[in-house]
Design a protein around this motif. Structure first.
Motif, PDB file in Angstrom:
ATOM      1  N   GLU A 298       0.841  -1.202   0.000  1.00  0.00           N
ATOM      2  CA  GLU A 298       0.000   0.000   0.000  1.00  0.00           C
ATOM      3  C   GLU A 298       0.879   1.257   0.000  1.00  0.00           C
ATOM      4  O   GLU A 298       0.616   2.211  -0.745  1.00  0.00           O
ATOM      5  CB  GLU A 298      -0.891  -0.024   1.247  1.00  0.00           C
ATOM      6  CG  GLU A 298      -1.821   1.172   1.392  1.00  0.00           C
ATOM      7  CD  GLU A 298      -2.598   1.116   2.699  1.00  0.00           C
ATOM      8  OE1 GLU A 298      -2.747   2.180   3.345  1.00  0.00           O
ATOM      9  OE2 GLU A 298      -3.030   0.010   3.099  1.00  0.00           O
ATOM     10  N   LEU A 301       2.499   1.922  -3.458  1.00  0.00           N
ATOM     11  CA  LEU A 301       1.619   2.585  -4.416  1.00  0.00           C
ATOM     12  C   LEU A 301       1.486   4.077  -4.111  1.00  0.00           C
ATOM     13  O   LEU A 301       1.402   4.905  -5.023  1.00  0.00           O
ATOM     14  CB  LEU A 301       0.243   1.915  -4.404  1.00  0.00           C
ATOM     15  CG  LEU A 301       0.222   0.437  -4.843  1.00  0.00           C
ATOM     16  CD1 LEU A 301      -1.183  -0.132  -4.743  1.00  0.00           C
ATOM     17  CD2 LEU A 301       0.773   0.272  -6.253  1.00  0.00           C
ATOM     18  N   GLU A 302       1.497   4.408  -2.811  1.00  0.00           N
ATOM     19  CA  GLU A 302       1.429   5.820  -2.423  1.00  0.00           C
ATOM     20  C   GLU A 302       2.689   6.572  -2.848  1.00  0.00           C
ATOM     21  O   GLU A 302       2.628   7.703  -3.336  1.00  0.00           O
ATOM     22  CB  GLU A 302       1.246   5.931  -0.902  1.00  0.00           C
ATOM     23  CG  GLU A 302      -0.125   5.459  -0.423  1.00  0.00           C
ATOM     24  CD  GLU A 302      -0.217   5.396   1.093  1.00  0.00           C
ATOM     25  OE1 GLU A 302       0.805   5.703   1.764  1.00  0.00           O
ATOM     26  OE2 GLU A 302      -1.294   5.034   1.612  1.00  0.00           O
ATOM     27  N   GLN A 304       4.710   5.700  -5.297  1.00  0.00           N
ATOM     28  CA  GLN A 304       4.699   5.807  -6.753  1.00  0.00           C
ATOM     29  C   GLN A 304       3.844   6.984  -7.208  1.00  0.00           C
ATOM     30  O   GLN A 304       4.246   7.765  -8.085  1.00  0.00           O
ATOM     31  CB  GLN A 304       4.151   4.510  -7.364  1.00  0.00           C
ATOM     32  CG  GLN A 304       4.150   4.529  -8.892  1.00  0.00           C
ATOM     33  CD  GLN A 304       3.361   3.368  -9.477  1.00  0.00           C
ATOM     34  OE1 GLN A 304       2.388   2.906  -8.879  1.00  0.00           O
ATOM     35  NE2 GLN A 304       3.806   2.886 -10.642  1.00  0.00           N
ATOM     36  N   LYS A 305       2.669   7.129  -6.618  1.00  0.00           N
ATOM     37  CA  LYS A 305       1.753   8.209  -6.982  1.00  0.00           C
ATOM     38  C   LYS A 305       2.371   9.573  -6.686  1.00  0.00           C
ATOM     39  O   LYS A 305       2.222  10.520  -7.469  1.00  0.00           O
ATOM     40  CB  LYS A 305       0.438   8.038  -6.219  1.00  0.00           C
ATOM     41  CG  LYS A 305      -0.628   9.032  -6.628  1.00  0.00           C
ATOM     42  CD  LYS A 305      -1.939   8.746  -5.888  1.00  0.00           C
ATOM     43  CE  LYS A 305      -3.012   9.743  -6.308  1.00  0.00           C
ATOM     44  NZ  LYS A 305      -4.304   9.487  -5.594  1.00  0.00           N
ATOM     45  N   LYS A 306       3.093   9.668  -5.563  1.00  0.00           N
ATOM     46  CA  LYS A 306       3.691  10.934  -5.149  1.00  0.00           C
ATOM     47  C   LYS A 306       4.769  11.417  -6.115  1.00  0.00           C
ATOM     48  O   LYS A 306       4.871  12.607  -6.404  1.00  0.00           O
ATOM     49  CB  LYS A 306       4.260  10.787  -3.735  1.00  0.00           C
ATOM     50  CG  LYS A 306       5.003  12.019  -3.224  1.00  0.00           C
ATOM     51  CD  LYS A 306       5.562  11.786  -1.820  1.00  0.00           C
ATOM     52  CE  LYS A 306       6.373  12.980  -1.346  1.00  0.00           C
ATOM     53  NZ  LYS A 306       6.919  12.771   0.035  1.00  0.00           N
ATOM     54  N   TRP A 307       5.580  10.452  -6.624  1.00  0.00           N
ATOM     55  CA  TRP A 307       6.774  10.841  -7.390  1.00  0.00           C
ATOM     56  C   TRP A 307       6.673  10.603  -8.900  1.00  0.00           C
ATOM     57  O   TRP A 307       7.589  10.970  -9.642  1.00  0.00           O
ATOM     58  CB  TRP A 307       8.002  10.080  -6.865  1.00  0.00           C
ATOM     59  CG  TRP A 307       8.385  10.437  -5.468  1.00  0.00           C
ATOM     60  CD1 TRP A 307       8.081   9.752  -4.327  1.00  0.00           C
ATOM     61  CD2 TRP A 307       9.150  11.579  -5.045  1.00  0.00           C
ATOM     62  NE1 TRP A 307       8.607  10.376  -3.219  1.00  0.00           N
ATOM     63  CE2 TRP A 307       9.270  11.502  -3.631  1.00  0.00           C
ATOM     64  CE3 TRP A 307       9.732  12.652  -5.709  1.00  0.00           C
ATOM     65  CZ2 TRP A 307       9.953  12.453  -2.880  1.00  0.00           C
ATOM     66  CZ3 TRP A 307      10.416  13.606  -4.963  1.00  0.00           C
ATOM     67  CH2 TRP A 307      10.529  13.505  -3.562  1.00  0.00           C
ATOM     68  N   GLU A 308       5.569   9.999  -9.375  1.00  0.00           N
ATOM     69  CA  GLU A 308       5.547   9.575 -10.773  1.00  0.00           C
ATOM     70  C   GLU A 308       5.568  10.741 -11.765  1.00  0.00           C
ATOM     71  O   GLU A 308       6.022  10.566 -12.902  1.00  0.00           O
ATOM     72  CB  GLU A 308       4.339   8.670 -11.045  1.00  0.00           C
ATOM     73  CG  GLU A 308       2.991   9.313 -10.872  1.00  0.00           C
ATOM     74  CD  GLU A 308       1.865   8.316 -11.120  1.00  0.00           C
ATOM     75  OE1 GLU A 308       2.164   7.207 -11.620  1.00  0.00           O
ATOM     76  OE2 GLU A 308       0.699   8.622 -10.807  1.00  0.00           O
ATOM     77  N   ASP A 309       5.099  11.906 -11.369  1.00  0.00           N
ATOM     78  CA  ASP A 309       5.139  13.042 -12.295  1.00  0.00           C
ATOM     79  C   ASP A 309       6.574  13.453 -12.605  1.00  0.00           C
ATOM     80  O   ASP A 309       6.916  13.751 -13.755  1.00  0.00           O
ATOM     81  CB  ASP A 309       4.371  14.230 -11.705  1.00  0.00           C
ATOM     82  CG  ASP A 309       2.859  14.016 -11.733  1.00  0.00           C
ATOM     83  OD1 ASP A 309       2.429  13.124 -12.489  1.00  0.00           O
ATOM     84  OD2 ASP A 309       2.145  14.715 -10.996  1.00  0.00           O
ATOM     85  N   PRO A 312       8.779   9.213 -13.530  1.00  0.00           N
ATOM     86  CA  PRO A 312       7.722   8.257 -13.911  1.00  0.00           C
ATOM     87  C   PRO A 312       8.141   6.793 -13.880  1.00  0.00           C
ATOM     88  O   PRO A 312       7.292   5.909 -13.699  1.00  0.00           O
ATOM     89  CB  PRO A 312       7.342   8.693 -15.331  1.00  0.00           C
ATOM     90  CG  PRO A 312       8.498   9.519 -15.807  1.00  0.00           C
ATOM     91  CD  PRO A 312       9.077  10.175 -14.610  1.00  0.00           C
ATOM     92  N   LYS A 316       8.879   1.414 -11.028  1.00  0.00           N
ATOM     93  CA  LYS A 316       8.466   0.258 -11.841  1.00  0.00           C
ATOM     94  C   LYS A 316       9.168  -1.020 -11.402  1.00  0.00           C
ATOM     95  O   LYS A 316       8.579  -2.105 -11.370  1.00  0.00           O
ATOM     96  CB  LYS A 316       8.740   0.533 -13.319  1.00  0.00           C
ATOM     97  CG  LYS A 316       7.715   1.446 -13.965  1.00  0.00           C
ATOM     98  CD  LYS A 316       7.946   1.568 -15.460  1.00  0.00           C
ATOM     99  CE  LYS A 316       6.867   2.419 -16.117  1.00  0.00           C
ATOM    100  NZ  LYS A 316       7.064   2.574 -17.578  1.00  0.00           N
TER     101      LYS A 316
END
Length: 407
Positions: A298, A301-302, A304-309, A312, A316
């Motif tokens: 969990e 995923l948080e 990943q969402k925070k830093w993907e911009d 990206p 992975k």
């Protein structure tokens, strides 16, 4: 203030005679005086040895068929440089001196000095230059190479020595070196296999130099461990080495493969800007220190969402390799710390990396293996005590892997 020791009358007499005889004015004069005295002292000791061998002193009558037969001059290497030595001879050539043996040309322990310098990563040229600078005599690069080649049988014996039947944890890691091969410089990986024994002590099980990772390559190494006596490994901790997961499943099907967390974090942070690394690293830590696998995923995923911009592709690899990153969650913090900190192997790697700082290119695979072995030998001399909290770790592993560790 340290108490000044009073010099004895006998020593004072010797020192005064030395100062008077050699007109000593400097530390260099003392070295030259000692060098000069060394030859005479050795000669006297050899003459005493010959007296004992013949059974009578010079000038005495004897019925022995053997007798003194003059002197033979030879040069020997010493800590003070090269010294001319007159070695007494006997007519039957049966005299075997001990203080300076026949065909012995070096009493400076220069070979040990050469091996020590080689272990620190110095090249044969650098060693040759340093020997000349320190001791004042020439040592060819081929001589240095021949000295270090004497350890090759020792390396073979070490690589083939019997191993324990069970290792609770084994780490595999790689350090890369530039090696010249047929006039082409290639980057080769040196793999170190480090085991944690049942007693909790670190032990380097083997060193391997390879160019291409593959399932076949790793299966060969794992089978070698089996042939040397290893029957079981509880946890194998390694980076994402190509083909290793499949090889472990074949050679040791009951072994837990744990992807190295430290390497995973380093690889993730490699392309993160310097000003954001600290914050990103803290977020990654919240993943692998989570109390459960569910909470860890969990958190992943948080993050990943925070830093993907901004990054990206950064997470992975975590998602793709979650099955071999997640075994750590079944353990307590004591066991996790042994696995994910890799302190056991990092200190050893720092020793190997110093070799890279000393020389940019190794002339051959064999030269690299010699340097790695000597560095390993030196670095592991202090490995006497078990890992911290090993009793707790061993107890937990005994329960987790019931029946596979001795009580």
């Amino acid at each position: 203030m340290a108490k000044r020791e009073k010099i004895s009358a006998e020593r004072e007499q010797v020192v005064n005679a030395l100062l008077e005889t050699y007109d000593i004015k400097s530390a260099e004069d003392i070295q030259e005086a000692l060098k000069d005295l060394l030859g005479d002292t050795l000669k006297k000791m050899l003459e005493v040895e010959l007296d004992e061998h013949l059974g009578y002193e010079k000038g005495q009558k004897s019925s022995s068929t053997n007798s003194r037969n003059g002197f033979k001059d030879k040069k020997i290497r010493t800590h003070y440089g090269e010294v001319n030595l007159s070695v007494p001879q006997d007519r039957e050539s049966s005299f075997e001196p001990m203080v300076v043996q026949k065909r012995q040309k070096d009493i400076s322990r220069i070979e040990q000095q050469i091996i020590s310098m080689y272990a620190r990563g110095l090249t044969t040229r650098q060693i040759s230059d340093q020997i000349e600078e320190i001791y004042g005599f020439d040592v060819s690069e081929s001589f240095v190479s021949n000295v270090t080649n004497k350890i090759l049988p020792e390396i073979i014996d070490w690589q083939n020595r019997p191993l324990d039947d069970v290792y609770p944890i084994i780490f595999i890691d790689a350090v890369h070196f530039a090696v010249r091969h047929e006039k082409i410089i290639k980057k080769l990986a040196a793999y170190v296999v480090l085991g944690i024994s049942k007693e909790g002590k670190k032990e380097v099980l083997g060193l391997y130099i390879g160019e291409n990772e593959s399932s076949k390559y790793w299966l060969g190494i794992l089978n070698e461990l089996k042939n040397r006596g290893v029957k079981d490994i509880l946890i194998m901790c390694a980076d994402g080495l190509s083909g290793i997961k499949e090889s472990i499943q074949v050679a040791f099907p009951n072994t837990e493969y744990q992807r190295c967390i430290v390497h995973q974090v380093r690889n993730t942070l490699k392309y993160v800007s310097h000003k954001e690394k600290k914050s990103f690293a803290a977020d990654l830590r919240s993943i692998y220190t989570a109390p459960t696998e569910e909470k860890g995923h969990e958190t992943l995923l948080e993050v990943q969402k925070k830093w993907e911009d901004r990054y990206p592709n950064s997470m992975k690899s975590w998602i793709k390799n979650w099955d071999i990153l997640s075994p750590i969650y079944k353990f307590s913090p004591d066991v996790r710390k042994v696995i994910y900190t890799t302190n056991a192997i990092e200190s050893l790697n720092s020793t190997y990396k110093r070799l890279n700082s000393q020389r940019s290119v190794f002339p051959s695979d064999q030269a690299l293996l010699k340097a790695l072995y000597l560095s390993t030998k030196k670095a592991t001399e202090k490995w006497k005590t078990p890992l911290r909290n090993w009793g707790k770790v061993y107890g937990e592993l005994s329960i987790m892997y019931d029946g596979r560790l001795p009580e």
